[in-house]
Design a protein around this motif. Structure first.
Motif, PDB file in Angstrom:
ATOM      1  N   ALA A   8       0.799  -1.224   0.000  1.00  0.00           N
ATOM      2  CA  ALA A   8       0.000   0.000   0.000  1.00  0.00           C
ATOM      3  C   ALA A   8       0.830   1.271   0.000  1.00  0.00           C
ATOM      4  CB  ALA A   8      -0.944   0.014   1.203  1.00  0.00           C
ATOM      5  N   GLY A   9       2.132   1.195   0.288  1.00  0.00           N
ATOM      6  CA  GLY A   9       2.955   2.394   0.281  1.00  0.00           C
ATOM      7  C   GLY A   9       2.813   3.245   1.530  1.00  0.00           C
ATOM      8  N   THR A  10       1.834   2.968   2.379  1.00  0.00           N
ATOM      9  CA  THR A  10       1.620   3.655   3.647  1.00  0.00           C
ATOM     10  C   THR A  10       1.049   2.627   4.612  1.00  0.00           C
ATOM     11  OG1 THR A  10       0.622   5.615   4.688  1.00  0.00           O
ATOM     12  CG2 THR A  10      -0.739   4.382   3.127  1.00  0.00           C
ATOM     13  N   PRO A  11       1.293   2.771   5.917  1.00  0.00           N
ATOM     14  CA  PRO A  11       0.758   1.772   6.850  1.00  0.00           C
ATOM     15  C   PRO A  11      -0.761   1.650   6.768  1.00  0.00           C
ATOM     16  CG  PRO A  11       2.435   3.096   7.923  1.00  0.00           C
ATOM     17  CD  PRO A  11       2.195   3.722   6.583  1.00  0.00           C
TER      18      PRO A  11
ATOM     19  N   PHE B 276      -7.906   7.053   1.201  1.00  0.00           N
ATOM     20  CA  PHE B 276      -7.103   6.351   0.213  1.00  0.00           C
ATOM     21  C   PHE B 276      -6.824   7.207  -1.015  1.00  0.00           C
ATOM     22  CE2 PHE B 276      -8.357   2.393   2.438  1.00  0.00           C
ATOM     23  CZ  PHE B 276      -7.111   1.797   2.501  1.00  0.00           C
ATOM     24  N   GLY B 277      -7.637   8.229  -1.250  1.00  0.00           N
ATOM     25  CA  GLY B 277      -7.385   9.096  -2.392  1.00  0.00           C
ATOM     26  C   GLY B 277      -6.120   9.910  -2.268  1.00  0.00           C
ATOM     27  N   ALA B 278      -5.546   9.990  -1.063  1.00  0.00           N
ATOM     28  CA  ALA B 278      -4.328  10.765  -0.836  1.00  0.00           C
ATOM     29  C   ALA B 278      -3.075   9.914  -0.956  1.00  0.00           C
ATOM     30  CB  ALA B 278      -4.370  11.415   0.541  1.00  0.00           C
ATOM     31  N   VAL B 279      -3.193   8.632  -1.239  1.00  0.00           N
ATOM     32  CA  VAL B 279      -2.034   7.748  -1.343  1.00  0.00           C
ATOM     33  C   VAL B 279      -2.097   7.006  -2.666  1.00  0.00           C
ATOM     34  CG1 VAL B 279      -1.904   7.487   1.160  1.00  0.00           C
ATOM     35  CG2 VAL B 279      -3.221   5.849  -0.168  1.00  0.00           C
ATOM     36  N   ALA B 280      -1.021   6.321  -2.972  1.00  0.00           N
ATOM     37  CA  ALA B 280      -0.988   5.534  -4.197  1.00  0.00           C
ATOM     38  C   ALA B 280      -1.954   4.354  -4.099  1.00  0.00           C
ATOM     39  CB  ALA B 280       0.430   5.030  -4.453  1.00  0.00           C
TER      40      ALA B 280
ATOM     41  N   ILE C  36      -6.152  -1.556  -6.707  1.00  0.00           N
ATOM     42  CA  ILE C  36      -7.422  -0.961  -6.279  1.00  0.00           C
ATOM     43  C   ILE C  36      -7.407   0.520  -6.638  1.00  0.00           C
ATOM     44  CG2 ILE C  36      -9.032  -0.712  -4.362  1.00  0.00           C
ATOM     45  CD1 ILE C  36      -7.444  -2.882  -2.908  1.00  0.00           C
ATOM     46  N   THR C  37      -8.020   0.868  -7.737  1.00  0.00           N
ATOM     47  CA  THR C  37      -8.054   2.254  -8.213  1.00  0.00           C
ATOM     48  C   THR C  37      -9.430   2.867  -7.962  1.00  0.00           C
ATOM     49  OG1 THR C  37      -8.697   1.534 -10.436  1.00  0.00           O
ATOM     50  CG2 THR C  37      -6.337   1.742  -9.981  1.00  0.00           C
ATOM     51  N   GLY C  38      -9.513   4.171  -8.166  1.00  0.00           N
ATOM     52  CA  GLY C  38     -10.793   4.865  -8.071  1.00  0.00           C
ATOM     53  C   GLY C  38     -11.211   5.255  -6.668  1.00  0.00           C
ATOM     54  N   LEU C  39     -10.340   5.065  -5.676  1.00  0.00           N
ATOM     55  CA  LEU C  39     -10.685   5.443  -4.308  1.00  0.00           C
ATOM     56  C   LEU C  39     -10.400   6.916  -4.087  1.00  0.00           C
ATOM     57  CD1 LEU C  39      -9.235   2.386  -2.348  1.00  0.00           C
ATOM     58  CD2 LEU C  39     -11.582   2.744  -3.133  1.00  0.00           C
ATOM     59  N   GLU C  40     -11.233   7.576  -3.299  1.00  0.00           N
ATOM     60  CA  GLU C  40     -11.037   8.997  -2.989  1.00  0.00           C
ATOM     61  C   GLU C  40     -11.206   9.231  -1.490  1.00  0.00           C
ATOM     62  OE1 GLU C  40      -9.950  11.505  -4.574  1.00  0.00           O
ATOM     63  OE2 GLU C  40      -9.754  10.598  -6.540  1.00  0.00           O
ATOM     64  N   ALA C  41     -12.440   9.448  -1.035  1.00  0.00           N
ATOM     65  CA  ALA C  41     -12.687   9.776   0.366  1.00  0.00           C
ATOM     66  C   ALA C  41     -12.728   8.538   1.252  1.00  0.00           C
ATOM     67  CB  ALA C  41     -14.010  10.542   0.495  1.00  0.00           C
TER      68      ALA C  41
ATOM     69  N   ALA D  85      -0.010  14.314 -17.042  1.00  0.00           N
ATOM     70  CA  ALA D  85      -1.041  13.940 -16.071  1.00  0.00           C
ATOM     71  C   ALA D  85      -0.555  12.812 -15.168  1.00  0.00           C
ATOM     72  CB  ALA D  85      -2.317  13.526 -16.803  1.00  0.00           C
ATOM     73  N   GLU D  86       0.195  11.873 -15.749  1.00  0.00           N
ATOM     74  CA  GLU D  86       0.725  10.784 -14.935  1.00  0.00           C
ATOM     75  C   GLU D  86       1.769  11.297 -13.948  1.00  0.00           C
ATOM     76  OE1 GLU D  86       2.376   6.223 -15.520  1.00  0.00           O
ATOM     77  OE2 GLU D  86       2.338   7.593 -17.231  1.00  0.00           O
ATOM     78  N   ALA D  87       2.625  12.206 -14.411  1.00  0.00           N
ATOM     79  CA  ALA D  87       3.647  12.762 -13.518  1.00  0.00           C
ATOM     80  C   ALA D  87       3.020  13.512 -12.352  1.00  0.00           C
ATOM     81  CB  ALA D  87       4.581  13.686 -14.304  1.00  0.00           C
ATOM     82  N   GLU D  88       1.877  14.156 -12.583  1.00  0.00           N
ATOM     83  CA  GLU D  88       1.221  14.916 -11.518  1.00  0.00           C
ATOM     84  C   GLU D  88       0.697  14.027 -10.394  1.00  0.00           C
ATOM     85  OE1 GLU D  88      -1.732  17.118 -13.588  1.00  0.00           O
ATOM     86  OE2 GLU D  88      -0.347  18.706 -14.226  1.00  0.00           O
ATOM     87  N   VAL D  89       0.408  12.766 -10.684  1.00  0.00           N
ATOM     88  CA  VAL D  89      -0.027  11.858  -9.622  1.00  0.00           C
ATOM     89  C   VAL D  89       1.128  11.011  -9.095  1.00  0.00           C
ATOM     90  CG1 VAL D  89      -2.368  11.766 -10.508  1.00  0.00           C
ATOM     91  CG2 VAL D  89      -0.744  10.041 -11.246  1.00  0.00           C
ATOM     92  N   VAL D  90       2.153  10.790  -9.907  1.00  0.00           N
ATOM     93  CA  VAL D  90       3.281   9.967  -9.479  1.00  0.00           C
ATOM     94  C   VAL D  90       4.209  10.752  -8.559  1.00  0.00           C
ATOM     95  CG1 VAL D  90       5.375   8.799 -10.283  1.00  0.00           C
ATOM     96  CG2 VAL D  90       3.206   8.411 -11.451  1.00  0.00           C
TER      97      VAL D  90
END
Length: 671
Positions: free
Chosen positions: A24-27, A100-104, A123-128, A390-395
């Motif tokens: 997950a990249g974060t705990p 989850f929208g704030a992490v990869a 798992i994509t499409g998560l926000e709040a 656009a990809e760089a802005e999220v990566v």
């Protein structure tokens, strides 16, 4: 063969004993629920979580972590259980992200006990949402299958458990978070993936995950592929299509009047003129991409077992995409040029069309066709570059500290790591046709070759020239920034830095390293100091080589520093005689294999008096520049990439803050 699932897809499970790997990249908190054929949970005893980590057929982690391995034995699951739902949730009450929208995007893989991947799901499409049902293992006609779910819940664990008809949902969610909170301080970051075995079809062993292709040996990033110095290449990854605030300076905040954080404390990245108000609520989830439109970019959508490896591979994929689309554009322009020249030659070869209206019309037609072809090629290039932007802005915001620029807020939460990352960012790369996009230049760790910061006279991109004194200063500042980054990404006590500054001309630029106390000793000055440092490091290389060749790595003398060593040489060749030069060459050639690395700040023209003796030295080092310069050759597709060093923003205290934490960690380890 691995099945890469999308939401709602299912795949049969070939065996009962499995492992579910989460990155997950974060705990995050990992758990599972055991439901009946309708998905209903009959009591809290059917939920496995950090407070109750084992149930028949299931075992989960006891704390929050960036990576999890869940053990599953479907034959041991009670007969009344028809659904095993794997859930992930963000811890509450800590300093981590709340949605989850704030992490990869989290990555989940089902593997057998040998590590062979059966199915995976990003798992994509998560926000709040702060909790999500990632996968579902379910019975169907006596056999087990896995389904990609990806159902998120903004209300967290309580809402998730209530949706599965658990009466005690809120009480159980509170107890889970309480159990996690007790071990949250021990939450571990995503570890670097181990290097797989050497593949015979490539020149160097890759550092990527199973099934991940690597670039050809002649890649511009590959240190073994080309004789000219070039950056190292991250492992290639499959492609799926396709600002940060600067840290404030020292002093008081313009809005609060409070003093800035002291050295060793948290770094304040707030803008001095920005009001410190509560953040706005998260935006609603973006609708799915329209048919025929490019897929929305997601950070970490490449292959790899850990989030770090997936981001690493994604960066290489962006580099590869930009190289290919630019090569296609240049090829199309070359074709248009040659076609126009051919048509104009035909016009001029006919005496009847050389003069008069017929010839003018033919020439105008040739130029119009040329312009049309170039415009079409440019349109395709702009479309591809826009997708990469656009990809760089999220990566970029999702990159770990080792991959991030110095102005990335990830340094705000910096802590001395416990593991060595798989790569280090040394700067950015871009091409003139696509100046909007910057690709991180990542070098694999441990270093496989030394670095040469070229302080020779050079022209910057804006056409201005820097004199030799200014270039020396910029070169040493660049070396200090790279050395600080290396110190920051290694565990405490596992990286040692030595400095040779014969004339003492770099005192100002070296001040962050000296004042923080992270150096092994004060910078060596004069011929005697230079000879002493070179002799000690040369002896270390000899001792380690003899121990390794003799098959007795534990027979090193007591007290020998076995950490990775970095030697920074400023103002070369001042203070170097023939013996010192030969020792330097020896360290550059033999040192990297036994953990001794070289970083030189030098102007090659000033060492011309040594003649061809130093030619092998320059060729063995990766040449970087303190200013933007298009010196990195790309024998893979024929591009000349412009390199820009990653430097600390003016006025920022991030370097001092990071070095203060490194020094404190070294003292705690007695280094």
């Amino acid at each position: 063969m691995t099945a890469e699932l999308t939401r709602g897809q299912n795949h049969p499970l070939p065996r009962a004993r499995l492992e579910i790997r989460v990155s997950a990249g974060t705990p995050v908190v990992a758990g599972a629920t055991l439901g009946d054929e309708n998905g209903t949970i009959h009591g809290v005893e059917r939920v496995v979580h950090p407070g109750a980590p084992t149930l028949p057929g299931l075992e989960v982690s006891r704390q929050a972590a960036a990576d999890h391995r869940l053990a599953v034995d479907l034959d041991a699951v009670p007969d009344a259980v028809h659904r095993v739902s794997v859930l992930l949730a963000l811890p509450v009450g800590g300093r981590g992200p709340a949605r989850f929208g704030a992490v990869a995007a989290p990555f989940v893989a089902v593997t057998d006990l040998d590590g062979d991947e059966v199915a995976s799901y990003t798992i994509t499409g998560l926000e709040a949402e702060s909790a999500v049902v990632a996968l579902e293992l379910y019975r169907r006609q006596g056999a087990w299958k896995v389904r990609a779910v990806g159902q998120g819940y903004a209300g967290g664990l309580a809402e998730l458990l209530a949706d599965q008809k658990l009466p005690e949902a809120h009480q159980l969610a509170a107890s889970i978070h309480e159990a996690v909170a007790s071990g949250l301080a021990r939450s571990i970051p995503a570890p670097p993936a181990a290097a797989p075995a050497h593949r015979p079809d490539h020149g160097t062993p890759p550092r990527t995950g199973p099934g991940t292709p690597v670039p050809p040996a002649s890649s511009p990033y590959d240190p073994q592929g080309a004789s000219a110095p070039g950056p190292q290449t991250p492992g290639a990854a499959g492609r799926h299509g396709a600002q940060q605030p600067y840290p404030g300076g020292p002093g008081e905040s313009a809005t609060t009047g409070q003093p800035a954080a002291p050295a060793g404390g948290p770094i304040d990245y707030s803008h001095p003129r920005r009001q410190n108000t509560a953040p706005p609520p998260p935006p609603p989830a973006a609708p799915p991409a329209e048919p025929g439109q490019p897929a929305r970019p997601v950070a970490g959508d490449a292959t790899g077992w850990s989030m770090e490896e997936r981001l690493y591979n994604q960066v290489w994929g962006m580099f590869e995409d930009l190289a290919r689309t630019t090569a296609a554009y240049r090829s199309a322009v070359d074709f248009a040029d040659s076609r126009m020249e051919k048509e104009l030659d035909q016009v001029l070869s006919d005496p009847r069309s050389r003069i008069g209206g017929q010839g003018d019309a033919a020439r105008e037609g040739a130029r119009a066709r040329h312009g049309q072809l170039v415009a079409q090629a440019r349109e395709v290039l702009d479309r591809d570059v826009a997708q990469l932007v656009a990809e760089a802005e999220v990566v970029e915001p999702a990159l770990p500290a080792a991959f991030a620029r110095w102005d990335n807020p990830v340094w705000h939460a910096y802590r001395v790591p416990m593991e060595i990352p798989m790569a280090l960012r040394l700067g950015d790369l871009h091409l003139p046709e696509a100046d909007r996009i910057r690709i991180p230049m990542l070098m694999r760790l441990p270093l496989e070759r030394g670095l040469w910061i070229d302080s020779g006279r050079s022209a910057s991109l804006d056409g201005s020239f820097a004199d030799s004194h200014e270039m020396r200063r910029l070169g040493l500042e660049t070396a200090v920034a790279h050395a600080a980054r290396l110190l920051a990404v290694y565990p405490a006590g596992e990286f040692t830095v030595h400095v040779i500054d014969p004339a003492g001309s770099g005192a100002q630029a070296l001040a962050p390293l000296v004042q923080s106390g992270v150096l092994a000793a004060p910078p060596a000055q004069g011929a005697a100091g230079t000879a002493d440092v070179l002799a000690r490091l040369t002896q270390r290389v000899d001792l380690v080589q003899m121990a390794l060749r003799g098959g007795a790595p534990d027979a090193l003398p007591p007290g020998l520093d076995t950490s990775q060593q970095l030697l920074i040489v400023n103002d070369f060749p001042h203070g170097f005689d023939d013996r010192a030069v030969n020792q330097l060459r020896y360290l550059a050639d033999e040192g990297p294999a036994v953990g001794v690395h070289l970083m030189m700040v030098a102007d090659r023209e000033e060492s011309a008096g040594f003649g061809p003796l130093l030619d092998p030295l320059w060729r063995s080092l990766l040449r970087l520049t303190p200013v933007a310069d298009d010196h990195l050759a790309d024998p893979w597709v024929g591009h000349a990439w412009t390199y820009e060093p990653t430097l600390v923003p003016p006025g920022s205290q991030v370097l001092q803050q990071v070095l203060a934490q490194v020094a404190a960690a070294r003292r705690s380890w007695g280094r």
